[in-house]
Design a protein around this motif. Sequence first.
Motif, PDB file in Angstrom:
ATOM      1  N   VAL A  16       5.673  -3.873  10.140  1.00  0.00           N
ATOM      2  CA  VAL A  16       6.705  -2.903   9.751  1.00  0.00           C
ATOM      3  C   VAL A  16       6.491  -2.486   8.306  1.00  0.00           C
ATOM      4  O   VAL A  16       6.553  -1.294   7.958  1.00  0.00           O
ATOM      5  CB  VAL A  16       8.116  -3.517   9.947  1.00  0.00           C
ATOM      6  CG1 VAL A  16       9.174  -2.627   9.352  1.00  0.00           C
ATOM      7  CG2 VAL A  16       8.386  -3.735  11.423  1.00  0.00           C
ATOM      8  N   LEU A  17       6.186  -3.467   7.451  1.00  0.00           N
ATOM      9  CA  LEU A  17       5.963  -3.168   6.041  1.00  0.00           C
ATOM     10  C   LEU A  17       4.758  -2.249   5.878  1.00  0.00           C
ATOM     11  O   LEU A  17       4.785  -1.299   5.093  1.00  0.00           O
ATOM     12  CB  LEU A  17       5.738  -4.474   5.274  1.00  0.00           C
ATOM     13  CG  LEU A  17       5.751  -4.301   3.767  1.00  0.00           C
ATOM     14  CD1 LEU A  17       7.178  -4.107   3.283  1.00  0.00           C
ATOM     15  CD2 LEU A  17       5.140  -5.512   3.085  1.00  0.00           C
ATOM     16  N   ALA A  18       3.690  -2.503   6.663  1.00  0.00           N
ATOM     17  CA  ALA A  18       2.482  -1.683   6.580  1.00  0.00           C
ATOM     18  C   ALA A  18       2.809  -0.238   6.938  1.00  0.00           C
ATOM     19  O   ALA A  18       2.422   0.699   6.225  1.00  0.00           O
ATOM     20  CB  ALA A  18       1.418  -2.230   7.522  1.00  0.00           C
ATOM     21  N   VAL A  19       3.572  -0.040   8.007  1.00  0.00           N
ATOM     22  CA  VAL A  19       3.929   1.321   8.428  1.00  0.00           C
ATOM     23  C   VAL A  19       4.720   2.009   7.313  1.00  0.00           C
ATOM     24  O   VAL A  19       4.444   3.165   6.931  1.00  0.00           O
ATOM     25  CB  VAL A  19       4.749   1.273   9.739  1.00  0.00           C
ATOM     26  CG1 VAL A  19       5.325   2.631  10.072  1.00  0.00           C
ATOM     27  CG2 VAL A  19       3.872   0.779  10.883  1.00  0.00           C
ATOM     28  N   VAL A  20       5.707   1.272   6.741  1.00  0.00           N
ATOM     29  CA  VAL A  20       6.539   1.866   5.688  1.00  0.00           C
ATOM     30  C   VAL A  20       5.674   2.223   4.477  1.00  0.00           C
ATOM     31  O   VAL A  20       5.754   3.335   3.942  1.00  0.00           O
ATOM     32  CB  VAL A  20       7.664   0.875   5.287  1.00  0.00           C
ATOM     33  CG1 VAL A  20       8.397   1.358   4.056  1.00  0.00           C
ATOM     34  CG2 VAL A  20       8.643   0.699   6.434  1.00  0.00           C
ATOM     35  N   LEU A  21       4.803   1.288   4.064  1.00  0.00           N
ATOM     36  CA  LEU A  21       3.978   1.533   2.869  1.00  0.00           C
ATOM     37  C   LEU A  21       3.044   2.712   3.083  1.00  0.00           C
ATOM     38  O   LEU A  21       2.903   3.573   2.215  1.00  0.00           O
ATOM     39  CB  LEU A  21       3.163   0.275   2.538  1.00  0.00           C
ATOM     40  CG  LEU A  21       3.938  -0.864   1.873  1.00  0.00           C
ATOM     41  CD1 LEU A  21       3.024  -2.046   1.631  1.00  0.00           C
ATOM     42  CD2 LEU A  21       4.534  -0.407   0.548  1.00  0.00           C
ATOM     43  N   VAL A  22       2.406   2.768   4.267  1.00  0.00           N
ATOM     44  CA  VAL A  22       1.465   3.862   4.546  1.00  0.00           C
ATOM     45  C   VAL A  22       2.204   5.201   4.553  1.00  0.00           C
ATOM     46  O   VAL A  22       1.751   6.189   3.962  1.00  0.00           O
ATOM     47  CB  VAL A  22       0.736   3.621   5.895  1.00  0.00           C
ATOM     48  CG1 VAL A  22       0.011   4.859   6.343  1.00  0.00           C
ATOM     49  CG2 VAL A  22      -0.232   2.459   5.760  1.00  0.00           C
ATOM     50  N   LEU A  23       3.399   5.210   5.169  1.00  0.00           N
ATOM     51  CA  LEU A  23       4.174   6.457   5.234  1.00  0.00           C
ATOM     52  C   LEU A  23       4.561   6.921   3.835  1.00  0.00           C
ATOM     53  O   LEU A  23       4.382   8.093   3.481  1.00  0.00           O
ATOM     54  CB  LEU A  23       5.439   6.243   6.067  1.00  0.00           C
ATOM     55  CG  LEU A  23       5.272   6.445   7.568  1.00  0.00           C
ATOM     56  CD1 LEU A  23       6.575   6.189   8.281  1.00  0.00           C
ATOM     57  CD2 LEU A  23       4.817   7.881   7.844  1.00  0.00           C
ATOM     58  N   VAL A  24       5.076   5.990   3.036  1.00  0.00           N
ATOM     59  CA  VAL A  24       5.523   6.344   1.686  1.00  0.00           C
ATOM     60  C   VAL A  24       4.325   6.829   0.862  1.00  0.00           C
ATOM     61  O   VAL A  24       4.386   7.865   0.187  1.00  0.00           O
ATOM     62  CB  VAL A  24       6.210   5.134   1.006  1.00  0.00           C
ATOM     63  CG1 VAL A  24       6.440   5.391  -0.462  1.00  0.00           C
ATOM     64  CG2 VAL A  24       7.528   4.822   1.687  1.00  0.00           C
ATOM     65  N   SER A  25       3.196   6.089   0.947  1.00  0.00           N
ATOM     66  CA  SER A  25       2.016   6.454   0.150  1.00  0.00           C
ATOM     67  C   SER A  25       1.488   7.813   0.585  1.00  0.00           C
ATOM     68  O   SER A  25       1.185   8.667  -0.256  1.00  0.00           O
ATOM     69  CB  SER A  25       0.912   5.415   0.343  1.00  0.00           C
ATOM     70  OG  SER A  25       1.420   4.157   0.102  1.00  0.00           O
TER      71      SER A  25
END
Length: 491
Positions: A16-25
Amino acid sequence: MFNSVRVRLTVWYSAVLAVVLVLVSATTYFIVQKSSMQRTDGDLAVLADSFLVTFQAELLDAPNTPGSAILSAAQQSMVEHRSNNDTFLVLGPGREIVASSTGTFSPGVRSDRSVASALASREFQSFTKMRESKEAGLETIRAEHSRFRAYSRQFQANGQNYLLVILHSLHAQYEVLETIRLTFSWMILLGLLLAGTGGYFLARRSMAPVVAMGAHARRIGATNLHERLPVLNANDELGQLATIFNDLLNRLDQSFERQRRFIADASHELRTPLAILRGEAEVAMSQQGRTAEDYLESLQILHEETSRLIKIVEDLFTLTRADSGQYPISQEDVYLEEVVADCAHSVRTLAREKNIELSVDAASECLVRGDRELLRRMILNLLDNAIKYSAEGGRVDVACLATTTACEVHVTDTGPGIPPDLRDRIFERFFRADPARSRSGREGGAGLGLSIALWIAQAHHGRLELVCSDWTGTHFAAFLPGPGIARTGTD
Ligand code: ADP
């Protein structure tokens, strides 16, 4: 590995964190890219304005020969607007290059080779060909190793259409974007690594009490059922789970204890009649020259003790089946007054033997739903006790009456009563107020009669109570839910 809740939690959390970080970046990156491109486009428009203003001014001052005037005005303007990142081109009406800043400022212009390759590219060719309208044109041109933002604007000079093209190198911009991309990638990787490790340790820490509980629970068996799971914090979920487990263990422990006591009491109860049986048989076998009467007497004792044994075993069997919920309880319409009259009839001989006056009041119609045989057994147990514990010449009353909500059976005797400190225990299994008296002789019971009677009342959703007991006598009452009064015998 995925069977571990800790690992699963960590994986989910990291995913979940990976998805959030990739989306934000990605969103941040595209916003930065777009705004930097917009800024470049705006700067190019301003630069073109300024170039053309200078060009027109230089054209006025230039010699009168049309061709050389345009060239020198363009070159002069290019000198004035010289920059490391921008290449100026002035294209003539046939889209031939009239003036160009490439090569002119070789020490200053960083990569003339890239510019040359951009100019030779097909993209550039088609870009300049399409520029027929007066509107400014913008396009990104890919060259050998870098990219350029191409800006074009038509202008008039000496009555002819010319095209100004500015090639702005996007090298610096792409370098910045590349740095942002790299930074984001490292940040995501590092963030995931930290979050994954942290998450795993956090999950391990949170799950530690569960693991400890599991290990502790595994050690608990029949021999140490009194042990309990540790409760670290009774208010959190794991604490509540441990408390629920402990409650379960409590119930199991109590149930085991009851079973143990039951087996011990039952063996104890069976031992006496069995010992008598063996003793009597040994006497009968050992004595020589016994008369027929002697043998008959021994056989009578054997018969009595065997009957007592059968009664105890039957009672035990009833209670064990009741405990496991396996006793089949039929549901039929039972007129309780008939059962009471029938029971009174059955015990009349017993009463007569002790010269006890037995009075029966079963005139009211009392309809209940239940098991006739069990209800009969309950009333017989009460009557049997009343006669058993009453002194010779006493009196036993049994009455059956109906109220609007229940059917009641009252059994009253004139016995010695039950000592106040023992009244709470008379419904316990194997409990006898006077064990010595009960166990010996024909009247001896095993202390199961009232337990069975209570279970029967409860199995019919009713209750059995000791209403009162003192030196004048004892009064038991059973209350069974029923449809109420259908008719009374006095009507
Ligand atoms: P038991 O088989 O010994 O009669 P019960 O379960 O029927 O066992 O009764 C338990 C004890 O309650 C008896 O041992 C007796 O001491 C006491 N008890 C029961 N009914 C009466 C009564 N009507 N009068 C006096 N004591 C009674």
